[in-house]
Scaffold this motif. Structure first.
Motif, short mmCIF file in Angstrom:
data_model
loop_
_atom_site.label_atom_id
_atom_site.label_comp_id
_atom_site.label_asym_id
_atom_site.label_seq_id
_atom_site.Cartn_x
_atom_site.Cartn_y
_atom_site.Cartn_z
N ALA A 137 3.72 1.79 -1.71
CA ALA A 137 4.21 2.00 -2.70
C ALA A 137 4.21 3.27 -3.34
N PRO B 106 0.50 3.21 -15.22
CA PRO B 106 0.40 3.95 -14.09
C PRO B 106 1.99 3.27 -13.38
N LEU B 107 2.53 4.38 -12.80
CA LEU B 107 3.79 4.19 -11.99
C LEU B 107 3.43 3.30 -10.67
N ARG B 108 4.37 2.18 -10.29
CA ARG B 108 4.11 1.67 -9.02
C ARG B 108 5.52 0.96 -8.63
N SER C 192 -2.42 -7.92 -11.04
CA SER C 192 -1.78 -7.08 -10.13
C SER C 192 -0.38 -7.41 -9.93
N ARG D 136 1.04 -1.23 0.09
CA ARG D 136 -0.10 0.00 0.04
C ARG D 136 0.84 1.43 -0.08
N HIS E 87 5.40 -1.75 -11.31
CA HIS E 87 5.17 -1.77 -13.00
C HIS E 87 6.42 -1.50 -13.73
N ARG F 94 3.62 5.92 -6.20
CA ARG F 94 2.74 5.90 -7.57
C ARG F 94 2.89 7.41 -8.26
N ASP F 95 3.45 8.31 -7.76
CA ASP F 95 3.61 9.50 -8.52
C ASP F 95 5.12 9.63 -8.82
#
Length: 339
Positions: free
Chosen positions: A26, A55-57, A123, A24, A127, A28-29
């Motif tokens: 991680a 999306p970035l993860r 999932s 959770r 990424h 993402r931006d």
């Protein structure tokens, strides 16, 4: 002023596993990622459109292994969405490896004799920008739908299938109880001889290798090949070593597959370091894949002439058991094609 009562402490049995918390948290931006690395000036090369499409993860533990202030860090390059992804390049399409043509049922892919691959989930904890399934229709094609019933029925009906591969996405994205539900059902198939698990989580989110996962693996009725995915020696650290050690203690055979990526590992020294570091962690080099030509990844491609030269130099430098096989996946072939 009325103060809120303190939240009751949850019993350990009710708390979510530690790995789920790390998941959770991680990043993402892309802006936050660059800020953490002291690379705010690199923001101009980030593609908002690429980040919107895919999306970035990236887990914070993986970020901690990146070199602060280095815009060419090989781990950063694998996850940062760049403008290069939006270039349309002939020969790069949406289904580079022929998954659609090999579909045997919902979430079941059968390309090779005797082996069925289950797309267990869409999932992933990270990424990777070069992902060959970045355009895969996971919403419609996941084997877990309807409690695995269709997938299990297809495998049970074909006595030639003696090996099942758990893929995705990443199968370790699922709770261990969900994985156990699947393998309990597979245990009723008399002709299965082996199970293979493909996962990047022991590398990017080593917290995932917890007691429950190890117990599940150790109790499986088949020999298990566990294929991790690391592309650079810097992806390994003490936490990854510990996770891999626990997997070995569960009795699985550990293998590593990597992708040859421009700007990440396309030198003899980088490939040699990767093989030696993975073997030091108890993982045998397995495959070095030529890039799957999926749309958005052309900037990572290394041409075949250079790939063959790198592989030959690697073979001249290392013991044979440290040299992964250089291969390409070609739709319709009966196995990975050696180069």
């Amino acid at each position: 002023m009325i103060t809120a009562a303190p939240s009751p402490i949850q019993p350990a049995a009710l708390q979510p596993p530690r790995w789920q918390h790390a998941w959770r948290e991680a990043v993402r931006d892309p802006g936050e990622l660059l800020s953490l690395l002291g690379l705010d000036g690199l923001a101009a090369k980030v593609s908002a459109e690429a980040a919107a499409q895919f999306p970035l993860r990236v887990p914070r533990g993986f970020i901690a292994r990146m070199r602060h202030g280095d815009p060419d860090d090989p781990l950063l390059r694998q996850v940062l969405p760049l403008d290069d992804e939006m270039r349309r390049v002939p020969g790069f399409g949406l289904d580079a490896v022929g998954d659609s043509a090999a579909r045997a049922g919902t979430g079941v892919i059968q390309k090779y004799q005797g082996r069925s691959l289950l797309v267990t989930t869409g999932s992933c904890a990270v990424h990777c920008r070069y992902c060959f399934r970045r355009h895969f229709p996971y919403a419609e094609e996941t084997a877990a739908r309807d409690g695995w019933h269709e997938a299990i029925a297809l495998i049970r009906a074909d006595s030639s299938i003696d090996e099942v591969l758990l893929s995705g996405g990443d199968p370790l994205s699922l709770a261990t109880s969900k994985l156990a539900e699947l393998t309990d059902a597979l245990a009723s198939v008399p002709h299965l001889k082996r199970l293979r698990v493909h996962s990047r989580l022991p590398v990017v989110l080593p917290e995932r290798v917890d007691d429950a996962l190890v117990d599940w693996l150790a109790a499986l009725p088949w020999p298990v090949a566990f294929v991790i995915h690391a592309n650079h020696a810097n992806e390994f650290d003490a936490s990854v070593d510990a996770a891999l050690s626990r997997l070995r203690q569960a009795g699985v055979q550990l293998l590593n597959q990597a992708v040859l990526l421009r700007g990440v590992n396309d030198t003899v020294s980088a490939l040699a370091d990767l093989s030696e570091r993975s073997f030091a962690a108890g993982v045998l080099p397995y495959y070095l894949h030529q890039l799957d030509r999926v749309a958005g990844v052309a900037h990572f491609e290394v041409d075949d002439t250079r790939a063959l030269a790198l592989h030959a130099a690697l073979a001249a430098r290392l013991s044979g058991y440290l040299v992964p096989r250089l291969v390409r996946e070609v739709p319709g072939d009966t196995g990975k094609r050696p180069l």
